[in-house]
Design a protein around this motif. Structure first.
Motif, PDB file in Angstrom:
ATOM      1  N   GLY A   1       8.051  -0.905 -18.090  1.00  0.00           N
ATOM      2  CA  GLY A   1       8.969  -0.624 -19.196  1.00  0.00           C
ATOM      3  C   GLY A   1      10.334  -1.263 -18.996  1.00  0.00           C
ATOM      4  N   LYS A   2      10.686  -1.555 -17.758  1.00  0.00           N
ATOM      5  CA  LYS A   2      11.942  -2.250 -17.442  1.00  0.00           C
ATOM      6  C   LYS A   2      11.779  -3.762 -17.537  1.00  0.00           C
ATOM      7  CE  LYS A   2      13.769   1.252 -14.302  1.00  0.00           C
ATOM      8  NZ  LYS A   2      14.457   1.470 -13.017  1.00  0.00           N
ATOM      9  N   GLY A   3      10.556  -4.183 -17.858  1.00  0.00           N
ATOM     10  CA  GLY A   3      10.282  -5.614 -17.958  1.00  0.00           C
ATOM     11  C   GLY A   3       9.876  -6.243 -16.636  1.00  0.00           C
ATOM     12  N   TRP A   4       9.581  -5.410 -15.641  1.00  0.00           N
ATOM     13  CA  TRP A   4       9.220  -5.917 -14.320  1.00  0.00           C
ATOM     14  C   TRP A   4       7.728  -6.189 -14.240  1.00  0.00           C
ATOM     15  CZ3 TRP A   4      12.351  -1.803 -11.111  1.00  0.00           C
ATOM     16  CH2 TRP A   4      13.715  -2.038 -11.305  1.00  0.00           C
ATOM     17  N   ASN A   5       7.367  -7.149 -13.407  1.00  0.00           N
ATOM     18  CA  ASN A   5       5.988  -7.596 -13.242  1.00  0.00           C
ATOM     19  C   ASN A   5       5.310  -6.761 -12.141  1.00  0.00           C
ATOM     20  OD1 ASN A   5       3.613  -9.006 -13.264  1.00  0.00           O
ATOM     21  ND2 ASN A   5       4.553 -11.015 -12.987  1.00  0.00           N
ATOM     22  N   VAL A   6       4.876  -5.556 -12.522  1.00  0.00           N
ATOM     23  CA  VAL A   6       4.305  -4.594 -11.584  1.00  0.00           C
ATOM     24  C   VAL A   6       2.886  -4.252 -12.012  1.00  0.00           C
ATOM     25  CG1 VAL A   6       4.515  -2.244 -10.682  1.00  0.00           C
ATOM     26  CG2 VAL A   6       6.562  -3.625 -11.013  1.00  0.00           C
ATOM     27  N   HIS A   7       1.985  -4.195 -11.024  1.00  0.00           N
ATOM     28  CA  HIS A   7       0.581  -3.905 -11.284  1.00  0.00           C
ATOM     29  C   HIS A   7       0.143  -2.755 -10.387  1.00  0.00           C
ATOM     30  CE1 HIS A   7       0.299  -7.810 -13.348  1.00  0.00           C
ATOM     31  NE2 HIS A   7       1.192  -8.156 -12.435  1.00  0.00           N
ATOM     32  N   ASP A   8      -0.210  -1.621 -10.983  1.00  0.00           N
ATOM     33  CA  ASP A   8      -0.645  -0.473 -10.205  1.00  0.00           C
ATOM     34  C   ASP A   8      -2.165  -0.464 -10.071  1.00  0.00           C
ATOM     35  OD1 ASP A   8      -1.587   1.496 -12.620  1.00  0.00           O
ATOM     36  OD2 ASP A   8       0.279   0.483 -13.159  1.00  0.00           O
TER      37      ASP A   8
ATOM     38  N   THR B   1       0.858  -1.186   0.000  1.00  0.00           N
ATOM     39  CA  THR B   1       0.000   0.000   0.000  1.00  0.00           C
ATOM     40  C   THR B   1       0.894   1.236   0.000  1.00  0.00           C
ATOM     41  OG1 THR B   1      -0.172   0.160   2.417  1.00  0.00           O
ATOM     42  CG2 THR B   1      -1.805  -1.225   1.288  1.00  0.00           C
ATOM     43  N   GLY B   2       0.416   2.296  -0.628  1.00  0.00           N
ATOM     44  CA  GLY B   2       1.210   3.525  -0.711  1.00  0.00           C
ATOM     45  C   GLY B   2       2.477   3.308  -1.519  1.00  0.00           C
ATOM     46  N   GLY B   3       2.347   2.660  -2.674  1.00  0.00           N
ATOM     47  CA  GLY B   3       3.517   2.235  -3.438  1.00  0.00           C
ATOM     48  C   GLY B   3       3.991   3.155  -4.540  1.00  0.00           C
ATOM     49  N   ALA B   4       3.410   4.333  -4.692  1.00  0.00           N
ATOM     50  CA  ALA B   4       3.787   5.195  -5.815  1.00  0.00           C
ATOM     51  C   ALA B   4       4.917   6.162  -5.496  1.00  0.00           C
ATOM     52  CB  ALA B   4       2.575   5.982  -6.310  1.00  0.00           C
ATOM     53  N   LYS B   5       5.149   6.428  -4.211  1.00  0.00           N
ATOM     54  CA  LYS B   5       6.158   7.421  -3.841  1.00  0.00           C
ATOM     55  C   LYS B   5       6.925   6.963  -2.600  1.00  0.00           C
ATOM     56  CE  LYS B   5       2.795  10.413  -3.787  1.00  0.00           C
ATOM     57  NZ  LYS B   5       1.918  11.528  -3.594  1.00  0.00           N
ATOM     58  N   GLY B   6       8.043   7.603  -2.376  1.00  0.00           N
ATOM     59  CA  GLY B   6       8.797   7.411  -1.139  1.00  0.00           C
ATOM     60  C   GLY B   6       9.235   5.987  -0.880  1.00  0.00           C
TER      61      GLY B   6
ATOM     62  N   ASP C   1      -2.746   8.506  -5.226  1.00  0.00           N
ATOM     63  CA  ASP C   1      -2.287   9.464  -6.241  1.00  0.00           C
ATOM     64  C   ASP C   1      -2.309   8.754  -7.593  1.00  0.00           C
ATOM     65  OD1 ASP C   1      -0.889  11.129  -7.985  1.00  0.00           O
ATOM     66  OD2 ASP C   1       0.642  11.657  -6.514  1.00  0.00           O
ATOM     67  N   ALA C   2      -3.457   8.840  -8.270  1.00  0.00           N
ATOM     68  CA  ALA C   2      -3.680   8.078  -9.495  1.00  0.00           C
ATOM     69  C   ALA C   2      -2.647   8.388 -10.571  1.00  0.00           C
ATOM     70  CB  ALA C   2      -5.085   8.334 -10.028  1.00  0.00           C
ATOM     71  N   LYS C   3      -2.360   9.658 -10.785  1.00  0.00           N
ATOM     72  CA  LYS C   3      -1.429  10.043 -11.846  1.00  0.00           C
ATOM     73  C   LYS C   3      -0.045   9.447 -11.601  1.00  0.00           C
ATOM     74  CE  LYS C   3       0.511  14.047 -14.223  1.00  0.00           C
ATOM     75  NZ  LYS C   3       0.569  15.510 -14.302  1.00  0.00           N
ATOM     76  N   THR C   4       0.445   9.580 -10.383  1.00  0.00           N
ATOM     77  CA  THR C   4       1.771   9.050 -10.067  1.00  0.00           C
ATOM     78  C   THR C   4       1.786   7.532 -10.130  1.00  0.00           C
ATOM     79  OG1 THR C   4       2.219  10.973  -8.675  1.00  0.00           O
ATOM     80  CG2 THR C   4       3.627   9.064  -8.353  1.00  0.00           C
ATOM     81  N   ALA C   5       0.728   6.884  -9.668  1.00  0.00           N
ATOM     82  CA  ALA C   5       0.666   5.418  -9.709  1.00  0.00           C
ATOM     83  C   ALA C   5       0.756   4.903 -11.145  1.00  0.00           C
ATOM     84  CB  ALA C   5      -0.615   4.921  -9.040  1.00  0.00           C
ATOM     85  N   ILE C   6       0.045   5.551 -12.049  1.00  0.00           N
ATOM     86  CA  ILE C   6       0.078   5.135 -13.455  1.00  0.00           C
ATOM     87  C   ILE C   6       1.473   5.332 -14.041  1.00  0.00           C
ATOM     88  CG2 ILE C   6      -0.794   5.701 -15.766  1.00  0.00           C
ATOM     89  CD1 ILE C   6      -3.498   6.353 -14.363  1.00  0.00           C
TER      90      ILE C   6
END
Length: 99
Positions: free
Chosen positions: A48-55, A8-13, A35-40
């Motif tokens: 883009g780095k090929g990592w398996n990340v889901h926002d 949780t709270g994974g877009a910043k810091g 923070d929808a914009k930052t999460a996207i």
């Protein structure tokens, strides 16, 4: 073996640092942030780095948001998750409100 993390709270810091760290190790990472914009942006950068990340965008203080997020994660990971990191901070005033 790939593990599944939820943060949780994974877009910043610190949250973003954890998302990046686990994803860079080959783990699948789901993160939620209000923070929808930052999460996207973060999700797109890391994929883009090929990592398996889901926002996922939403406020963890909203029960429906949490139920929907959990349902998505569990639907995509029938074997469950390996780790849940509750990083998001809910501020309701007080001495740390300005942080």
């Amino acid at each position: 073996m790939s593990r599944t993390f939820v943060i949780t709270g994974g877009a910043k810091g610190i949250g973003r640092c954890m998302v990046e760290y686990f994803a860079s190790k080959g783990d699948k990472v789901y993160f939620i942030d209000n923070d929808a914009k930052t999460a996207i942006v973060v999700g797109n950068q890391l994929r883009g780095k090929g990592w398996n990340v889901h926002d996922y965008m939403g406020d963890i203080a909203d029960k429906k948001t949490l139920v929907d997020f959990a349902a998505k994660v569990l639907q995509e990971n029938s074997d469950g998750i390996h780790c849940l990191i509750s990083n998001a901070c809910l501020m309701h005033g007080g001495i740390l409100d300005g942080c």
